[in-house]
Design a protein around this motif. Structure first.
Motif, PDB file in Angstrom:
ATOM      1  N   CYS A 126       0.833  -1.207   0.000  1.00  0.00           N
ATOM      2  CA  CYS A 126       0.000   0.000   0.000  1.00  0.00           C
ATOM      3  C   CYS A 126       0.866   1.255   0.000  1.00  0.00           C
ATOM      4  O   CYS A 126       0.581   2.225  -0.715  1.00  0.00           O
ATOM      5  N   GLU A 132      -4.972   1.700  -0.879  1.00  0.00           N
ATOM      6  CA  GLU A 132      -5.546   1.204   0.368  1.00  0.00           C
ATOM      7  C   GLU A 132      -5.599  -0.325   0.324  1.00  0.00           C
ATOM      8  O   GLU A 132      -5.623  -0.914  -0.772  1.00  0.00           O
ATOM      9  N   TRP A 195      -2.787  -0.837   8.786  1.00  0.00           N
ATOM     10  CA  TRP A 195      -2.905   0.312   7.896  1.00  0.00           C
ATOM     11  C   TRP A 195      -3.640   1.461   8.598  1.00  0.00           C
ATOM     12  O   TRP A 195      -3.243   2.632   8.493  1.00  0.00           O
TER      13      TRP A 195
END
Length: 228
Positions: A126, A132, A195
């Motif tokens: 990513c 994403e 993330w």
């Protein structure tokens, strides 16, 4: 065609490194056992890229390479006398133990690589592509499907025959305690969580360290020496 060759070059590089390991390591070495399994997966990804089977070839190639590099970094760390991540330590420490069966080595390596490395590889990808995790879901699922099909082959090839693998055999119970499908599902959730935490570096680092330790503990259990 030039774009495809550009994508395949780094994949070719990690495949070449794994083939070199396959030639250099003794056949019964626990790392060699996992390396053969993982080499087969990476070669399958390479063929899939060549056949244009991935929805996003760039994302698939990047994820495949970032994923492989984490395993190869662990191998390099041990070769240099450094400690690998905790998830890999059981396999390297017990790689020559006579009481550990071949199938255990393969599954312990898969556990380390799926349970820890894959989530971090998704995050790495990513960052590299500016996307994403949701943008990688198709490629993640495709690689996961390859691993799942390979796990079935690994169990068929390395599982003792029915005359040896009885209900009372400890290996039967040990193998029943771990599932690649469950590990893959947990990894996707973990990747998304890492993330989401990327702006909180201290928390993300602690989360990753605890993941590493937990996967290492599972690997240690998978490598429990068993009676012959």
């Amino acid at each position: 065609m030039a774009q495809l060759e550009h994508l395949l070059t780094p994949v070719d590089t990690v495949v070449a490194r794994m083939r070199a390991l396959d030639e250099a390591l003794p056949e019964r070495d626990g790392v060699a056992v996992f390396n053969r399994v993982y080499l087969a997966v990476t070669e399958e990804v390479e063929r899939g890229l060549e056949a244009e089977q991935f929805t996003d070839p760039r994302a698939a190639a990047t994820l495949d390479v970032r994923f492989a590099e984490r395993y190869l970094a662990a191998v390099a760390a041990v070769a240099d006398g450094r400690r690998p991540p905790a998830c890999w330590r059981p396999l390297f420490q017990l790689r020559r133990h006579p009481g550990v069966r071949t199938l255990q080595f393969a599954l312990a390596g898969i556990n380390a690589h799926i349970g820890h490395d894959l989530a971090l590889a998704v995050v790495d990808t990513c960052h590299a592509l500016g996307c994403e995790p949701v943008d990688l879901e198709d490629e993640f699922d495709r690689v996961g499907d390859l691993l799942a099909s390979l796990e079935e082959r690994v169990r068929e090839d390395l599982m003792p025959g029915p005359d040896l693998l009885q209900v009372a055999d400890p290996l039967t119970h040990l193998l029943g305690s771990w599932s690649l499908e469950r590990a893959r599902d947990a990894t996707w959730t973990t990747a998304r969580a890492l993330w989401a935490l990327r702006r909180f570096e201290d928390v993300a680092e602690e989360f990753a360290e605890r993941l590493d330790a937990a996967v290492g503990l599972a690997g240690r259990m998978l490598l429990t020496p068993l009676p012959g």
